[in-house]
Structures are given as C-alpha cells and as structure tokens.
Enzyme design. Structure first.
Site, PDB file in Angstrom:
ATOM      1  N   ASP A 168       3.170  -3.809   5.400  1.00 10.45           N
ATOM      2  CA  ASP A 168       2.006  -3.567   6.268  1.00 10.45           C
ATOM      3  C   ASP A 168       0.445  -4.038   5.989  1.00 10.45           C
ATOM      4  OD1 ASP A 168       3.704  -2.495   8.500  1.00 10.45           O
ATOM      5  OD2 ASP A 168       3.218  -0.387   8.023  1.00 10.45           O
ATOM      6  N   LEU A 191     -15.098   0.961  -1.363  1.00  9.50           N
ATOM      7  CA  LEU A 191     -16.186   0.201  -2.219  1.00  9.50           C
ATOM      8  C   LEU A 191     -16.407  -1.263  -1.769  1.00  9.50           C
ATOM      9  CD1 LEU A 191     -15.888   1.525  -5.674  1.00  9.50           C
ATOM     10  CD2 LEU A 191     -17.292   2.261  -4.005  1.00  9.50           C
ATOM     11  N   HIS A 237     -11.640   8.040  -2.449  1.00  7.46           N
ATOM     12  CA  HIS A 237     -12.693   7.641  -1.517  1.00  7.46           C
ATOM     13  C   HIS A 237     -14.049   8.282  -1.647  1.00  7.46           C
ATOM     14  CE1 HIS A 237      -9.903   4.734   0.203  1.00  7.46           C
ATOM     15  NE2 HIS A 237      -9.738   5.493   1.395  1.00  7.46           N
TER      16      HIS A 237
HETATM   17  N1  NAP Z   1      -1.207   0.137   4.780  1.00  5.84           N
HETATM   18  C1  NAP Z   1      -2.293   0.392   4.432  1.00  5.84           C
HETATM   19  O1  NAP Z   1      -3.115   0.669   5.270  1.00  5.84           O
HETATM   20  C2  NAP Z   1      -2.731   1.105   2.889  1.00  5.84           C
HETATM   21  C3  NAP Z   1      -3.873   1.302   2.611  1.00  5.84           C
HETATM   22  C4  NAP Z   1      -4.065   1.897   1.411  1.00  5.84           C
HETATM   23  C5  NAP Z   1      -3.460   1.617   0.473  1.00  5.84           C
HETATM   24  N2  NAP Z   1      -2.142   1.152   0.572  1.00  5.84           N
HETATM   25  C6  NAP Z   1      -1.241   0.811  -0.374  1.00  5.84           C
HETATM   26  O2  NAP Z   1      -0.828  -0.536  -0.520  1.00  5.84           O
HETATM   27  C7  NAP Z   1       0.423  -0.619  -0.862  1.00  5.84           C
HETATM   28  C8  NAP Z   1       1.020  -1.647   0.181  1.00  5.84           C
HETATM   29  O3  NAP Z   1       1.203  -0.800   1.304  1.00  5.84           O
HETATM   30  P1  NAP Z   1       2.177  -1.069   2.655  1.00  5.84           P
HETATM   31  O4  NAP Z   1       1.870  -0.151   3.538  1.00  5.84           O
HETATM   32  O5  NAP Z   1       2.491  -2.481   2.898  1.00  5.84           O
HETATM   33  O6  NAP Z   1       3.518  -0.591   2.184  1.00  5.84           O
HETATM   34  P2  NAP Z   1       5.113  -0.617   2.702  1.00  5.84           P
HETATM   35  O7  NAP Z   1       5.035  -1.156   3.836  1.00  5.84           O
HETATM   36  O8  NAP Z   1       5.661   0.720   2.185  1.00  5.84           O
HETATM   37  O9  NAP Z   1       5.774  -1.606   1.657  1.00  5.84           O
HETATM   38  C9  NAP Z   1       5.387  -2.985   1.338  1.00  5.84           C
HETATM   39  C10 NAP Z   1       6.570  -3.972   0.894  1.00  5.84           C
HETATM   40  O10 NAP Z   1       7.053  -3.221  -0.548  1.00  5.84           O
HETATM   41  C11 NAP Z   1       8.479  -3.540  -0.384  1.00  5.84           C
HETATM   42  N3  NAP Z   1       9.019  -2.020  -0.650  1.00  5.84           N
HETATM   43  C12 NAP Z   1       8.887  -0.835   0.126  1.00  5.84           C
HETATM   44  N4  NAP Z   1       9.625   0.167  -0.667  1.00  5.84           N
HETATM   45  C13 NAP Z   1       9.917  -0.249  -1.617  1.00  5.84           C
HETATM   46  C14 NAP Z   1      10.494   0.382  -2.608  1.00  5.84           C
HETATM   47  N5  NAP Z   1      10.895   1.550  -2.565  1.00  5.84           N
HETATM   48  N6  NAP Z   1      10.959  -0.336  -3.770  1.00  5.84           N
HETATM   49  C15 NAP Z   1      10.649  -1.797  -3.789  1.00  5.84           C
HETATM   50  N7  NAP Z   1       9.916  -2.307  -2.937  1.00  5.84           N
HETATM   51  C16 NAP Z   1       9.700  -1.591  -1.631  1.00  5.84           C
HETATM   52  C17 NAP Z   1       8.940  -3.806   0.954  1.00  5.84           C
HETATM   53  O11 NAP Z   1       9.271  -5.054   0.805  1.00  5.84           O
HETATM   54  P3  NAP Z   1      10.616  -5.773   0.584  1.00  5.84           P
HETATM   55  O12 NAP Z   1      11.659  -4.777   1.065  1.00  5.84           O
HETATM   56  O13 NAP Z   1      10.577  -7.040   1.536  1.00  5.84           O
HETATM   57  O14 NAP Z   1      10.557  -6.341  -0.738  1.00  5.84           O
HETATM   58  C18 NAP Z   1       7.674  -3.736   1.935  1.00  5.84           C
HETATM   59  O15 NAP Z   1       7.601  -4.667   2.883  1.00  5.84           O
HETATM   60  C19 NAP Z   1       0.970   0.587  -1.141  1.00  5.84           C
HETATM   61  O16 NAP Z   1       0.821   1.067  -2.663  1.00  5.84           O
HETATM   62  C20 NAP Z   1       0.130   1.415  -0.203  1.00  5.84           C
HETATM   63  O17 NAP Z   1       0.016   2.908  -0.929  1.00  5.84           O
HETATM   64  C21 NAP Z   1      -1.383   0.649   1.911  1.00  5.84           C
END
Ligand code: NAP
Length: 478
Positions: A22, A191, A251
């Site tokens: 996402d 930030l 934040h």
């Molecule tokens: N979404 C936001 O708005 C947001 C905001 C602030 C911070 N963050 C941080 O940014 C990071 C990414 O966010 P996200 O929302 O994109 O996360 P996500 O969709 O849960 O995960 C991103 C990708 O990581 C892989 N993944 C998911 N769970 C996994 C696991 N248990 N082990 C290994 N790979 C895994 C998957 O890709 P594959 O399976 O294709 O490899 C997934 O498409 C996180 O650390 C989150 O806390 C997100």
C-alpha cells in the site's frame, strides 16, 4: 520571475522493498512521479520494485501506472502532459521478484541491477516499504550483496522503527554494525509537512516569538491531532500498534520537540537533531491516572469481533513535563484520536502565563500553530476599547507550503532530500530511542487498562479532562 528548479544530477538506483504494498502504491510511486513532473530527476536513474509477489516487468509497470493515475485524479486531475511525463518515467521502472531473507535472491538482484545500470551510478537507495518485522533481515542481506559498494548506499526507512526501546535498539545495532548512521534516512512524514517545518522557521527567524517560548512564560502547551474518521481498512496494522505508537510516539513528540527545544545556532542536520534528542531525552511521564487517558470509539470492533482487540486505544492523551530548569513544572498535553470531532484538526496551542495582577476576566494570550486542515499561525491578544476588553487575533496565513517553485507532498519532499543527502528532517537513532523510553513507560503503566468508550465524532473520552491541572481546559475550540 520563474523560480529555479532543483535538479538531482547524480545517477541513482532506487530499489523499493515491498513494492507490491500500500505505501508503495499510495505514496512512493506518486512521489517519484511528482519529482519527475517537477523536472527534478536526473537524465539517468533506475527504479526497481522488489517484492515476492508474482509481477513481471509489464504487470509491475501497469501497477505503477495505475497507482500514479489514481493519485493524479485526486490531485489536480489527469492530463495529456501528465501522461507524457508518466510514460517517460515508466521507461526507468523495473521489477525484481525475490525473497527478503534469502542470499540467493540478493545475488540475483545484484546481477539484474548490474545488467540494467552497467554499474554506472553514484548512489543506491534502498527504500524499506515492508513491515518492521522484516527490517533486520533485509539490512543484513543488503550488506552482504556481492560487489556492493557500501559507500554508495542509503537506507530509507518508514516509521515505526521497532515496537519499543529494545527492538529499536536491536535494529539500530544491526544497522550500525554494517553501515554508518549518516547513510540512514528514517522517515516520520510529519517532518515533510511544510506547516510542521514552519514551526522551526518561525522560531528561528523571530526572536519575539522565541522569547515567548520559554518555560517561565508558558502556562501549558497542548498538541492535538484528531481525525473525524476511523481506521479505514488499516485495522490489521492499527490494531497491533494503537494510537500511542501510531501517532504519539513519533509524530506528536516530534512536534513537541520542535516547539520546546533550544534553537540551534547552526541550522544544519546535526545541530537540529542533537537539540531534538536533548529535549526528548528530558521528557518525563509521571505514572498516574492523571497523566494518561485511553479511549476507543464505539463500534471499533463491529463485524470483526473475533480478531479485533478491545484494549486497542483509538484515542490517547498524555500529560508530560520536561526535566529542565527552564521548563520546570510546565505541563505539556498531547492527544490524538480517531473519530474525534467533525473535521481533521492538528494544532499546537501555547498558552502564555498571565500577570499576577491581571483580572481573571481577561483570557490568557495564546499562540496557535494550526497545522491541518489549514496552515496558519494565530496570536490571541487583547486590547481595551469602549466596551472593555476586546480580543485581537493576528493571523499569518503565509506558510512555506511551496518551496523551490514546487508543491511537493510530504513523501516526495523527503524522498528528494534523501536523494540529495539532506538529513535535516530525518530522525536520528537517539531521538527515536528517547521517544520509545517515554512510550514504554506509558505502555507499561497502561498495560492492564481498558480504554474508555466514546461516541464517534464526539470530542473523545471524558477521561481526557482529568489530565488538566487546576484552572486548565483543553482548548477544543481553537
Ligand atoms: N501504508 C501507510 O500509509 C504507511 C504509513 C506510515 C508507515 N507505514 C509503514 O511503511 C511500511 C509499509 O507499509 P504498507 O502499508 O505498504 O505495508 P504492507 O502493505 O503490509 O506491506 C508491504 C509489502 O511487504 C510485503 N510483506 C507484507 N507482510 C510481510 C511479511 N510478514 N513478511 C515479509 N513481507 C511482507 C508484501 O509484499 P510481497 O508479499 O509482495 O513481498 C507487502 O506488499 C510499514 O513498515 C508500515 O508500517 C505505512
């Protein structure tokens, strides 16, 4: 006169781990597009999406395209010009399918990257858009990539950095064994907000304002970040972290640091981060019911009762103090809630002390930094007129929202700065550890507490009022 556009000149490779997720779709791809649209990208660069999902080159490029189109439709609309920029950008977009914890995946990645680039690039950025649980193995594997030129590497990471002091320390230890801190760009996207940066700019440039922001002049500080909506499809993530870790730990403590820290004489990354760390390390949480309030909106677990946690706080408020002579006993209140109020509201209210002789009918002076939905700074002053005391509100709505001729989003601005090597608005290891120390104390104290229920779109739980000292109230209407 047209403003000069900054162009990033060095060839770079940007590899996005978790490119199927996402954050990549919603923030990172649109940020790369925004830099391309602003003409900031160099002639040569390579964007490599890295994930386990079954994309190939063509389907990943489609994913990138549709993500950017969706972003554009909500931000300024789709146009032929934008389409041309995007198609040019897509020529530089690639996909590599690999595991996060297998050395063979990384050696395959290195071969692929070398084929694309002929090893002719000045820097290699790795963007961690993966769950924090995968950070440690990915750092370890990156550092073992065959033929890696470590001096060219930058690690760009999204918060949260660990889940407590112990896990954050472990992460930084693993990174520190392999890279130096100057190579690490830890993002708290607050930030990247021009309105948050303007707190520092206003304090740095106005002695008048800065001399008010001394503990002996301040009655209390209130920092609020409320949203009128709930977790919206992020329940899986949110339920594990809750509001204290999601909003307050980074934040709001960052905003607090910018408001209360000493202004560094030099405006550079090292000086700013040292001052923030220093004030964050001096924060105190008194473990008592008058220092913390937890809330959960009605209906948070509706329909997902089996998996949802009734102890997750969707609202959190804290009373903190700063262990410094200059801030002695000045209460600092921070709070954040989901489904609170009818509009998104993020602000900082600095309430100044009154003269001892002043009538109780004259309200106190206040300085309000309005960070969202609009960006303003307000001074609440008073004068005497024919009808007695009259309020005067001085408002400055000029912000630094658009700099360098371009209005970049938080993530795009931070990505540009990471490529440039400007660390001013990225977090240091020390700041993050200082924040976790406070939050761990809060978590320990509230471990067995159940949050108070509150109605959706109300002002949040009534329990927040018990944090207030005598004569103090939350300034909900500012
Ligand atoms: N979404 C936001 O708005 C947001 C905001 C602030 C911070 N963050 C941080 O940014 C990071 C990414 O966010 P996200 O929302 O994109 O996360 P996500 O969709 O849960 O995960 C991103 C990708 O990581 C892989 N993944 C998911 N769970 C996994 C696991 N248990 N082990 C290994 N790979 C895994 C998957 O890709 P594959 O399976 O294709 O490899 C997934 O498409 C996180 O650390 C989150 O806390 C997100």
């Amino acid at each position: 006169m047209a403003e000069e556009v900054l162009v990033l000149e060095e060839k770079f490779v940007l590899t996005i781990f978790g490119a199927s997720g996402d954050l990549a779709k919603l923030k990172i791809f649109p940020s790369i597009f925004a830099l391309a649209e602003a003409g900031m990208l160099p002639a040569n660069y390579w964007i490599i999406g890295y994930a386990r999902s079954e994309y190939d080159q063509s389907s990943f490029v489609d994913l990138f395209r549709t993500s950017v189109q969706a972003y554009c439709e909500k931000n300024g609309g789709w146009s032929e010009k934008r389409s041309d920029v995007l198609e040019d950008l897509l020529q530089q977009v690639y996909y590599y399918r690999g595991q996060y914890d297998k050395a063979s995946s990384y050696s395959g990645y290195a071969e692929y990257r070398n084929e694309l680039t002929n090893n002719n690039f000045a820097q290699e950025l790795f963007y961690f858009s993966i769950p924090p649980s995968v950070y440690v193995p990915v750092v370890q594997q990156i550092s073992d990539i065959p033929d890696l030129d470590k001096s060219k590497v930058k690690l760009v990471m999204e918060k949260p950095f660990g889940t407590d002091e112990v896990s954050a320390t472990q992460l930084f230890h693993v990174i520190g064994e392999r890279f130096v801190e100057d190579q690490v760009y830890l993002i708290d996207h607050y930030l990247g907000k021009p309105s948050v940066r303007s707190i520092l700019a206003m304090r740095h440039n106005n002695r008048l304002l800065n001399s008010m922001f001394k503990g002996k002049e301040v009655a209390n500080i209130q920092i609020t970040a409320n949203e009128p909506f709930g977790v919206e499809g992020r329940l899986g993530y949110f339920d594990k972290v809750g509001t204290f870790r999601d909003m307050l730990q980074s934040h709001l403590l960052q905003v607090l640091a910018l408001v209360t820290m000493s202004i560094p004489v030099k405006r550079d990354a090292r000086s700013l981060r040292q001052e923030k760390e220093s004030i964050l390390s001096a924060l105190c949480f008194e473990p008592a019911d008058e220092s913390v309030c937890l809330g959960q909106y009605e209906g948070y677990c509706d329909g997902v009762e089996d998996t949802c946690n009734l102890s997750t706080a969707t609202f959190g408020a804290l009373r903190l103090t700063i262990n410094r002579e200059s801030w002695f006993e000045v209460p600092i209140y921070i709070r954040s809630g989901k489904y609170v109020g009818s509009e998104k509201k993020t602000n900082v209210v600095v309430e100044l002390k009154k003269f001892a002789f002043q009538s109780s009918e004259v309200p106190s002076n206040k300085v309000v930094f309005e960070l969202a939905p609009t960006e303003n700074i307000h001074f609440h002053l008073f004068n005497e007129g024919d009808d007695g005391i009259e309020p005067i509100e001085v408002v400055n709505s000029q912000t630094i929202a658009c700099s360098m001729g371009n209005c970049l989003s938080d993530h795009a601005l931070l990505l540009m700065e990471a490529i440039q090597g400007e660390q001013m608005y990225f977090l240091s290891f020390g700041e993050i550890i200082a924040c976790w120390k406070i939050m761990d104390q809060v978590m320990e104290y509230t471990m067995n507490s159940l949050p108070e229920r509150y109605q959706k779109n109300s002002r949040g739980p009534d329990g927040q009022d018990r944090l207030m000292g005598e004569g103090e109230v939350w300034m909900d209407s500012l």
